[in-house]
Enzyme design. Structure first.
Site, PDB file in Angstrom:
ATOM      1  N   ASP A 157       0.819  -1.220   0.000  1.00 22.69           N
ATOM      2  CA  ASP A 157       0.000   0.000   0.000  1.00 22.69           C
ATOM      3  C   ASP A 157       0.851   1.268   0.000  1.00 22.69           C
ATOM      4  OD1 ASP A 157      -2.434  -1.625   0.401  1.00 22.69           O
ATOM      5  OD2 ASP A 157      -1.652  -1.901   2.421  1.00 22.69           O
ATOM      6  N   GLN A 198       2.364  -6.533  -3.746  1.00 17.59           N
ATOM      7  CA  GLN A 198       2.687  -6.591  -2.315  1.00 17.59           C
ATOM      8  C   GLN A 198       3.936  -5.754  -2.002  1.00 17.59           C
ATOM      9  OE1 GLN A 198       2.278  -9.983  -3.766  1.00 17.59           O
ATOM     10  NE2 GLN A 198       0.113  -9.934  -3.368  1.00 17.59           N
ATOM     11  N   ARG A 254       3.423 -28.919  -7.479  1.00 18.05           N
ATOM     12  CA  ARG A 254       3.251 -29.434  -8.853  1.00 18.05           C
ATOM     13  C   ARG A 254       1.843 -29.992  -9.078  1.00 18.05           C
ATOM     14  NH1 ARG A 254       8.757 -32.559  -8.095  1.00 18.05           N
ATOM     15  NH2 ARG A 254       7.743 -32.605  -6.065  1.00 18.05           N
ATOM     16  N   GLY A 294       0.524  14.448  -3.099  1.00 16.44           N
ATOM     17  CA  GLY A 294      -0.919  14.348  -3.273  1.00 16.44           C
ATOM     18  C   GLY A 294      -1.239  13.103  -4.068  1.00 16.44           C
ATOM     19  N   GLY A 316       0.986   1.867  -7.467  1.00 13.97           N
ATOM     20  CA  GLY A 316       0.116   2.159  -8.600  1.00 13.97           C
ATOM     21  C   GLY A 316       0.343   3.556  -9.135  1.00 13.97           C
ATOM     22  N   LYS A 317       0.536   4.515  -8.232  1.00 18.29           N
ATOM     23  CA  LYS A 317       0.793   5.890  -8.666  1.00 18.29           C
ATOM     24  C   LYS A 317       2.111   5.978  -9.422  1.00 18.29           C
ATOM     25  CE  LYS A 317       1.576  10.608  -7.164  1.00 18.29           C
ATOM     26  NZ  LYS A 317       1.446  11.645  -6.140  1.00 18.29           N
ATOM     27  N   THR A 337      -6.380 -12.440   2.681  1.00 18.73           N
ATOM     28  CA  THR A 337      -7.573 -11.825   2.094  1.00 18.73           C
ATOM     29  C   THR A 337      -8.660 -12.848   1.811  1.00 18.73           C
ATOM     30  OG1 THR A 337      -6.643 -12.066  -0.121  1.00 18.73           O
ATOM     31  CG2 THR A 337      -6.243  -9.977   1.023  1.00 18.73           C
ATOM     32  N   HIS A 377      -4.369  -1.775  -5.579  1.00 17.05           N
ATOM     33  CA  HIS A 377      -3.690  -0.493  -5.640  1.00 17.05           C
ATOM     34  C   HIS A 377      -4.616   0.541  -6.258  1.00 17.05           C
ATOM     35  CE1 HIS A 377      -2.177  -3.179  -8.894  1.00 17.05           C
ATOM     36  NE2 HIS A 377      -2.591  -2.203  -9.670  1.00 17.05           N
TER      37      HIS A 377
END
Length: 429
Positions: free
Chosen positions: A13, A223, A142, A414, A17-18, A128, A41
């Site tokens: 986090d 991650q 396998r 920002g 992504g930004k 999650t 993200h």
């Protein structure tokens, strides 16, 4: 031409992504080399917020080809839901490609993930529940099903039978759940074949040919460093290697072709789920960072645990990954705090540690040793250069850079891609 890796330097986090979105207009390929739809993200484009999970952030870059690499585990239902949601908002997803060698998340992986967490009770990892760990377990054992298997019904059935022979015993005899029908799973996967077929490629050949042709490839790790199964705060980790080395494995791009490794790090620290966190705040300041920083998980909505910047973790992450640069995010969140603590070392049972403690027990016992830096009250969201920052904000950045042992090449002030101070070019600098 360059192959660039972006890696989270904390517990996820951080704003990868930004960073990917910022560079996306200058690269030809954006690759997700690991993880699945467990790591969300957020990307803000022209004031619009996009929350992505399985798809690379580069899906929103008009010039880049986004690829889900061989190191990922793919939930096909989640994949197409995410594609459809983006299409509904006018995004172009037509260039997306998926590695034929990526593994698939089956419905039984999700069932096992959830019942195992419930069974563990207080010892649960805090997953999650999306089946990512069980899918990686099958890969290593396998027993996994790969993207390419969806197009060969006999191989698909054989693999599902092999996997369920073991899992049904566990579900019925240990967890008191019903057995899962082989044909039900085969039909589930075959139902995606027609829509999946045009997306599937040999991503290793595609990406290496692209580099040979002078293209720029960006690898967007999922991650983060301290969720890495080898280098993270084990056992409170993910099931893959989201460190820089894992990007080579998960993309098929050899390590000698990587020219830049960029660590993404918040100006403070957050974590989701269980596990040690030396600088964690349990008071009103923790709630302030959570609220001001919008610290709630993209995937689960869970509130993120918040704490101060940890220079010990930053130095260690730089060492593990071989960072050439740091991209610092969310500096603006700290505006208005009079004195900002920064962890420079740990006290472990009375002994000062300036490096990451060797053992799990020592890290659980680590107490932060802080230095305090002066804060600022001025709005920094429009700053375009370091000189635009108020003196105390600039000093905070420069002190963190010195403590962290890697140059700070970009600073986020920002959420929008344009709210970034670029000190050194992350591709050519």
């Amino acid at each position: 031409m360059p192959a660039i890796v972006i890696v989270g330097a904390q517990w996820g986090d951080e704003g990868k992504g930004k960073a990917t979105d910022l560079l996306g207009g200058r690269v030809d390929y954006v690759v997700k080399p690991n993880g699945g739809n467990n790591a969300g993200h957020t990307v803000v484009v022209n004031g619009e917020k996009y929350e992505l999970k399985l798809l690379p952030a580069g899906i929103l870059s008009p010039n880049a080809i986004p690829i889900i690499g061989n190191g990922c585990v793919v939930n096909l239902e989640a994949l197409f839901d995410e594609i459809d949601a983006l299409k509904a908002r006018g995004a172009d997803t037509s260039k997306l490609r998926v590695s034929a060698n990526a593994h698939l998340v089956a419905p039984y992986h999700q069932v096992l993930d959830k019942v195992t967490e419930r069974f563990l009770g207080k010892r649960a990892i805090g997953t999650t529940g999306r089946g990512i760990g069980p899918a990686y377990m099958d890969k290593v054992a396998r027993l996994g099903i790969r993207v390419q298997d969806v197009f060969d019904e006999s191989i698909l059935r054989q693999k599902v039978e092999g996997s369920l022979a073991q899992k049904n015993e566990l579900l019925v005899k240990v967890y008191n759940r019903r057995a899962i029908d082989v044909e039900e799973i085969v039909a589930y996967f075959l139902g995606f074949a027609e829509r999946l077929q045009p997306l599937v490629i040999d991503s290793t050949i595609e990406l290496n040919n692209a580099l040979d042709d002078g293209k720029v490839v960006l690898m967007e790790g999922g991650q983060a460093t301290y969720l890495d199964v080898d280098h993270g705060t084990y056992p409170f980790v993910t099931s893959s290697n989201p460190t820089a080395g894992g990007s080579s494995v998960g993309s098929g791009i050899g390590p000698t072709r990587i020219t830049r490794v960029v660590g993404i790090i918040k100006a403070y620290t957050t974590r989701v789920g269980a596990g040690p966190f030396p600088t964690e705040l349990f008071d009103e300041m923790g709630e302030y960072l959570q609220k001001t920083g919008g610290e709630f998980g993209v995937n689960t909505g869970r509130p993120r645990r918040c704490g101060w910047y940890d220079a010990v973790l930053a130095r260690h992450a730089a060492r593990i990954n071989g960072f050439t640069d740091y991209f610092v995010t969310k500096l603006d969140v700290l505006t208005g705090i009079e004195k900002i603590p920064v962890c420079v070392a740990y006290d472990v049972d009375g002994v000062r540690h300036e490096e990451m403690p060797m053992t799990q027990t020592e890290f659980h016992h680590a107490k932060p040793i802080f230095e305090y830096l002066d804060g600022w009250t001025e709005d920094i969201s429009g700053a375009k250069t370091l000189d635009d920052l108020p003196e105390n904000a600039r000093n905070y950045v420069l002190e963190l850079e010195k403590m962290s042992g890697t140059r700070f090449s970009a600073i986020g002030v920002g959420p929008d891609r344009d709210q970034t101070i670029v000190v050194h070019d992350l591709i050519d600098g």
